[in-house]
Scaffold this motif. Structure first.
Motif, PDB file in Angstrom:
ATOM      1  N   ASN A 125       1.186  -1.139   0.158  1.00 35.63           N
ATOM      2  CA  ASN A 125      -0.195   0.209   0.446  1.00 35.63           C
ATOM      3  C   ASN A 125       0.328   1.111  -0.136  1.00 35.63           C
ATOM      4  OD1 ASN A 125       1.049   0.268   2.471  1.00 35.63           O
ATOM      5  ND2 ASN A 125      -1.025   0.743   3.406  1.00 35.63           N
ATOM      6  N   SER A 166       1.382   4.561   2.902  1.00 31.56           N
ATOM      7  CA  SER A 166       1.683   4.787   3.775  1.00 31.56           C
ATOM      8  C   SER A 166       2.854   5.396   4.160  1.00 31.56           C
ATOM      9  CB  SER A 166       1.494   3.500   4.557  1.00 31.56           C
ATOM     10  OG  SER A 166       3.177   2.231   4.829  1.00 31.56           O
ATOM     11  N   SER A 172      -8.374   4.485   3.751  1.00 28.41           N
ATOM     12  CA  SER A 172      -6.786   3.997   4.949  1.00 28.41           C
ATOM     13  C   SER A 172      -7.030   4.992   6.498  1.00 28.41           C
ATOM     14  CB  SER A 172      -5.833   4.203   4.049  1.00 28.41           C
ATOM     15  OG  SER A 172      -4.448   3.936   5.203  1.00 28.41           O
ATOM     16  N   THR A 223      -5.552   6.307  -0.100  1.00 30.24           N
ATOM     17  CA  THR A 223      -4.435   5.068   0.175  1.00 30.24           C
ATOM     18  C   THR A 223      -5.279   4.225  -1.102  1.00 30.24           C
ATOM     19  OG1 THR A 223      -2.509   3.762   0.740  1.00 30.24           O
ATOM     20  CG2 THR A 223      -5.236   3.033   1.011  1.00 30.24           C
ATOM     21  N   THR A 265      -4.170   0.672  -2.563  1.00 29.46           N
ATOM     22  CA  THR A 265      -3.120  -0.593  -2.258  1.00 29.46           C
ATOM     23  C   THR A 265      -3.670  -1.508  -4.243  1.00 29.46           C
ATOM     24  OG1 THR A 265      -6.162  -1.344  -2.266  1.00 29.46           O
ATOM     25  CG2 THR A 265      -4.350  -1.190   0.167  1.00 29.46           C
ATOM     26  N   ASN A 322      -7.718  -0.124   5.317  1.00 29.14           N
ATOM     27  CA  ASN A 322      -6.089  -0.140   4.889  1.00 29.14           C
ATOM     28  C   ASN A 322      -6.560  -0.196   6.549  1.00 29.14           C
ATOM     29  OD1 ASN A 322      -3.387  -0.800   4.044  1.00 29.14           O
ATOM     30  ND2 ASN A 322      -3.549   1.246   5.370  1.00 29.14           N
TER      31      ASN A 322
END
Length: 357
Positions: free
Chosen positions: A58, A60, A98, A141, A143, A222
């Motif tokens: 992902n 992050s 997320s 986000t 993924t 997420n």
């Protein structure tokens, strides 16, 4: 790894996300038919030496806060969201809600920079924080289904851009210059950079992770929690009929490719506490795997080096040591690696040389 040549030459590197991103940046410049990816492992393969397919993966805040990391992340997020918008499901990328939590050591500089471009960015008020959490943010986000995304890039580079792929292993970096017409080699050798002849970078080390692939179709978001000595994450896997990646571990210097039941139990316990979707509906375990992130003291090395091979001056561009950030930052890293040889690439439009990666 790559080279500029007018005939086939040899390279050594797994066709991981770093090398594929370099090939993509070159292809976007119109050089696809001159690019060759030569690797011991290609998308669709599995090996403990081939790290990229094991990724979560992902976008992050797990990457660094230095200027390069901030810029690479921004470029990577823009590229991945753009690709998701243009290609949809066939890219195996998906915009996903997320939330990230921090128990301590909140990377405020990192978060401030990310807030400038992340979609739907929000700092969670203290009343919404779980016990033990000091800070949290939510955003949209992306993924990725790591193995399928690699295969997608492989097909796109080969079929749309004319990139050539060859399965081969070399004894050292200089063998990539076996053809005298080879002018540039991109060294994207990941963990092999520590032992690959002509590179042998002692700053490189693996960072082991163990993850659980599970079926949990109710998990559509997420979630990550950053602790003092652990990281826990739940990452839905696009295009997988409801599968998720549950993790994890960041074990610096550990090159063990085995998996352990007690680590699996820890992952399941931590992720169930992190998301009600998992605690209320028991996930079905499909596989447990370990991967070795290609890490490096001092961070990623992107550096052009002049070398003399067969009496000729050539360029070797190093691009390795991304650790666990290859999918989110690899496109930005590739832009820097390619720009380092702009003086040579600018001549390719007017001659018949072939670019090989």
């Amino acid at each position: 790894m790559g080279a500029i040549c007018n005939s086939a030459t040899d390279n050594y590197a797994s066709a991981g996300i770093i090398g594929l991103n370099v090939a993509l940046v070159l292809a976007e410049r119109g050089l696809g038919s001159r690019v060759m990816v030569i690797a011991e492992h290609l998308p669709g393969d599995t090996s403990i030496k081939y790290t990229s397919p094991w990724a979560g993966c992902n976008f992050s805040a797990i990457s660094g806060s230095d200027a390069n990391a901030l810029r690479w992340d921004r470029l990577g997020y823009a590229q991945l969201t753009r690709l998701e918008s243009l290609e949809g499901e066939k890219s195996y990328i998906k915009r996903t809600p997320s939330t990230e939590f921090w128990d301590e050591d909140v990377p405020h500089d990192k978060i401030r920079a990310m807030s400038e471009y992340l979609e739907d960015f929000r700092i969670l008020p203290s009343g919404e924080l779980p016990k033990g959490v000091k800070f949290a943010v939510s955003f949209t986000t992306v993924t990725l289904n790591a193995p399928k995304y690699l295969e997608y890039l492989h097909r796109r580079l080969r079929d749309q851009h004319g990139v050539h792929f060859v399965r081969q292993r070399l004894s050292d970096i200089y063998a990539a210059f076996s053809d005298n017409n080879t002018r540039i080699v991109f060294n994207c050798s990941g963990n092999e950079a520590k032992t690959l002849g002509g590179v042998e970078d002692e700053k490189c080390y693996p960072t082991r992770g163990q993850v659980v692939l599970a079926r949990a179709p109710g998990m559509r978001r997420n979630v990550m929690r950053h602790g003092k000595d652990y990281v826990t994450y739940i990452i839905p896997r696009p295009g997988s009929n409801g599968n998720v990646i549950l993790g994890g571990y960041l074990q610096k210097g550990n090159g063990d490719g085995s998996t352990y039941s007690y680590e699996t139990e820890s992952i399941l316990d931590r992720t169930k506490k992190l998301a009600l979707e998992l605690s209320e509906n028991e996930p079905e375990i499909l596989a447990v795997v370990a991967g070795l992130r290609p890490s490096r003291e001092g961070g990623t090395r992107i550096q052009r080096e002049h070398v003399i091979v067969h009496g000729l001056e050539r360029s070797l561009v190093h691009n390795y040591g991304a650790g666990g950030t290859g999918f989110q930052a690899g496109y930005g890293m590739a832009i820097d690696a390619v720009q380092s040889v702009d003086d040579i690439l600018s001549t390719l439009k007017s001659d018949k040389l072939r670019l090989k990666l």
